[in-house]
Design a protein around this motif. Structure first.
Motif, PDB file in Angstrom:
ATOM      1  N   ASP A   1       0.637  -1.169  -0.053  1.00 38.38           N
ATOM      2  CA  ASP A   1      -0.100   0.054   0.084  1.00 38.38           C
ATOM      3  C   ASP A   1       0.757   1.199  -0.157  1.00 38.38           C
ATOM      4  N   GLY A   2       0.413   2.479   0.354  1.00 32.54           N
ATOM      5  CA  GLY A   2       1.048   3.549   0.404  1.00 32.54           C
ATOM      6  C   GLY A   2       2.271   3.802   1.275  1.00 32.54           C
ATOM      7  N   ASP A   3       2.238   3.129   2.325  1.00 30.35           N
ATOM      8  CA  ASP A   3       3.264   2.907   3.380  1.00 30.35           C
ATOM      9  C   ASP A   3       3.865   1.738   3.811  1.00 30.35           C
ATOM     10  N   THR A   4       3.817   0.656   2.914  1.00 26.01           N
ATOM     11  CA  THR A   4       4.319  -0.712   3.288  1.00 26.01           C
ATOM     12  C   THR A   4       4.911  -1.183   1.846  1.00 26.01           C
ATOM     13  N   ILE A   5       6.001  -1.431   1.820  1.00 24.40           N
ATOM     14  CA  ILE A   5       6.734  -2.459   0.646  1.00 24.40           C
ATOM     15  C   ILE A   5       7.420  -3.549   1.141  1.00 24.40           C
ATOM     16  N   TYR A   6       8.190  -4.089   0.147  1.00 23.45           N
ATOM     17  CA  TYR A   6       8.996  -5.261   0.545  1.00 23.45           C
ATOM     18  C   TYR A   6      10.343  -5.041  -0.291  1.00 23.45           C
ATOM     19  N   VAL A   7      11.419  -5.179   0.434  1.00 23.70           N
ATOM     20  CA  VAL A   7      12.800  -4.700  -0.271  1.00 23.70           C
ATOM     21  C   VAL A   7      13.642  -5.978   0.018  1.00 23.70           C
ATOM     22  N   SER A   8      14.135  -6.272  -1.251  1.00 25.96           N
ATOM     23  CA  SER A   8      15.221  -7.458  -1.207  1.00 25.96           C
ATOM     24  C   SER A   8      15.967  -7.369   0.124  1.00 25.96           C
ATOM     25  N   GLY A   9      16.440  -8.612   0.371  1.00 25.75           N
ATOM     26  CA  GLY A   9      17.424  -8.758   1.614  1.00 25.75           C
ATOM     27  C   GLY A   9      16.652  -8.038   3.058  1.00 25.75           C
ATOM     28  N   LEU A  10      15.687  -7.518   2.796  1.00 25.93           N
ATOM     29  CA  LEU A  10      15.156  -6.855   4.120  1.00 25.93           C
ATOM     30  C   LEU A  10      13.652  -7.341   4.804  1.00 25.93           C
ATOM     31  N   GLY A  11      12.968  -7.684   3.570  1.00 27.65           N
ATOM     32  CA  GLY A  11      11.761  -7.634   4.049  1.00 27.65           C
ATOM     33  C   GLY A  11      10.713  -6.854   4.043  1.00 27.65           C
ATOM     34  N   LYS A  12       9.722  -6.937   4.751  1.00 30.35           N
ATOM     35  CA  LYS A  12       8.623  -5.812   4.686  1.00 30.35           C
ATOM     36  C   LYS A  12       8.993  -4.612   5.569  1.00 30.35           C
ATOM     37  N   VAL A  13       9.009  -3.371   4.822  1.00 30.52           N
ATOM     38  CA  VAL A  13       9.101  -2.085   5.441  1.00 30.52           C
ATOM     39  C   VAL A  13       8.010  -1.236   5.569  1.00 30.52           C
ATOM     40  N   ARG A  14       7.882  -0.792   6.689  1.00 31.89           N
ATOM     41  CA  ARG A  14       6.951   0.154   7.315  1.00 31.89           C
ATOM     42  C   ARG A  14       7.406   1.741   6.927  1.00 31.89           C
ATOM     43  N   PHE A  15       7.169   2.431   6.203  1.00 32.38           N
ATOM     44  CA  PHE A  15       7.367   3.960   5.958  1.00 32.38           C
ATOM     45  C   PHE A  15       7.057   4.616   7.682  1.00 32.38           C
ATOM     46  N   VAL A  16       8.057   5.133   8.289  1.00 29.20           N
ATOM     47  CA  VAL A  16       8.054   5.617   9.597  1.00 29.20           C
ATOM     48  C   VAL A  16       7.509   7.072   9.412  1.00 29.20           C
ATOM     49  N   GLY A  17       6.525   7.311  10.293  1.00 31.49           N
ATOM     50  CA  GLY A  17       6.312   8.737  10.360  1.00 31.49           C
ATOM     51  C   GLY A  17       5.279   9.147   9.658  1.00 31.49           C
ATOM     52  N   VAL A  18       4.629   8.511   8.509  1.00 33.93           N
ATOM     53  CA  VAL A  18       3.632   8.689   7.819  1.00 33.93           C
ATOM     54  C   VAL A  18       2.347   7.657   8.103  1.00 33.93           C
ATOM     55  N   ASN A  19       1.376   7.900   7.696  1.00 37.03           N
ATOM     56  CA  ASN A  19       0.158   6.857   7.424  1.00 37.03           C
ATOM     57  C   ASN A  19      -0.758   7.285   6.214  1.00 37.03           C
ATOM     58  N   THR A  20      -0.807   6.302   5.433  1.00 34.21           N
ATOM     59  CA  THR A  20      -1.676   6.555   4.064  1.00 34.21           C
ATOM     60  C   THR A  20      -2.913   5.717   4.302  1.00 34.21           C
ATOM     61  N   PRO A  21      -3.865   6.022   3.318  1.00 27.24           N
ATOM     62  CA  PRO A  21      -5.134   5.415   3.458  1.00 27.24           C
ATOM     63  C   PRO A  21      -5.112   3.810   3.359  1.00 27.24           C
ATOM     64  N   GLU A  22      -5.887   3.290   3.896  1.00 21.24           N
ATOM     65  CA  GLU A  22      -6.202   1.826   4.005  1.00 21.24           C
ATOM     66  C   GLU A  22      -7.016   1.352   2.751  1.00 21.24           C
ATOM     67  N   ARG A  23      -6.896   0.148   2.195  1.00 19.80           N
ATOM     68  CA  ARG A  23      -7.759  -0.482   1.177  1.00 19.80           C
ATOM     69  C   ARG A  23      -9.201   0.140   1.534  1.00 19.80           C
ATOM     70  N   GLY A  24      -9.880   0.471   0.555  1.00 20.66           N
ATOM     71  CA  GLY A  24     -11.343   1.084   1.149  1.00 20.66           C
ATOM     72  C   GLY A  24     -11.591   2.413   1.213  1.00 20.66           C
ATOM     73  N   GLU A  25     -10.330   3.054   1.746  1.00 24.61           N
ATOM     74  CA  GLU A  25     -10.500   4.620   1.887  1.00 24.61           C
ATOM     75  C   GLU A  25     -10.137   5.365   0.923  1.00 24.61           C
ATOM     76  N   GLU A  26     -10.654   6.395   0.879  1.00 25.42           N
ATOM     77  CA  GLU A  26     -10.337   7.484   0.070  1.00 25.42           C
ATOM     78  C   GLU A  26      -8.934   7.932  -0.099  1.00 25.42           C
TER      79      GLU A  26
END
Length: 127
Positions: A30-55
């Motif tokens: 989503d807008g604040d979570t990605i996967y990066v090789s060698g690291l796995g799941k990364v959450r963007f610190v300090g920000v929050n983007t809308p969840e699925r179903g939200e504008e």
């Protein structure tokens, strides 16, 4: 700096000692979570983007896809708290030397979400 190549996608994450980690963004959740090789799941610190179903969900997700999917990114891992309660690495995502967390705020695709402890002050990124 720790460098993670594509062939490390399924390997365990490196020890995080305050180093930046560079790897390929191979999936955008989503807008604040990605996967990066060698690291796995990364959450963007300090920000929050809308969840699925939200504008704004697709706008934020598509922006992140456009900016980093399939590209090398550098994660400045939060020295104060490496992981969140879901075991995602917390950090600032850099693409082409640009702070993507800050870009999301500047483009009104995210809101500030400051959860201490954190070495980063997202209020300083707001325009």
């Amino acid at each position: 700096m720790v460098y993670a190549s594509n062939n490390m996608k399924d390997m365990p994450r490196p020890e995080l000692d305050g180093s930046n980690v560079t790897g390929e963004c191979y999936k955008v959740i989503d807008g604040d979570t990605i996967y990066v090789s060698g690291l796995g799941k990364v959450r963007f610190v300090g920000v929050n983007t809308p969840e699925r179903g939200e504008e704004g969900y697709y706008e934020a997700k598509n922006y992140v896809k456009e900016r980093c999917l399939g590209k090398m990114v550098t994660i400045d891992v939060d020295d104060a708290k490496h992981f969140d309660k879901y075991n995602r690495t917390l950090g600032v995502v850099y693409v082409d030397d640009s702070n993507l967390n800050q870009e999301l705020l500047e483009k009104n695709l995210a809101e500030i979400m400051y959860i201490p402890p954190s070495e980063f002050n997202p209020y300083s990124w707001a325009v």
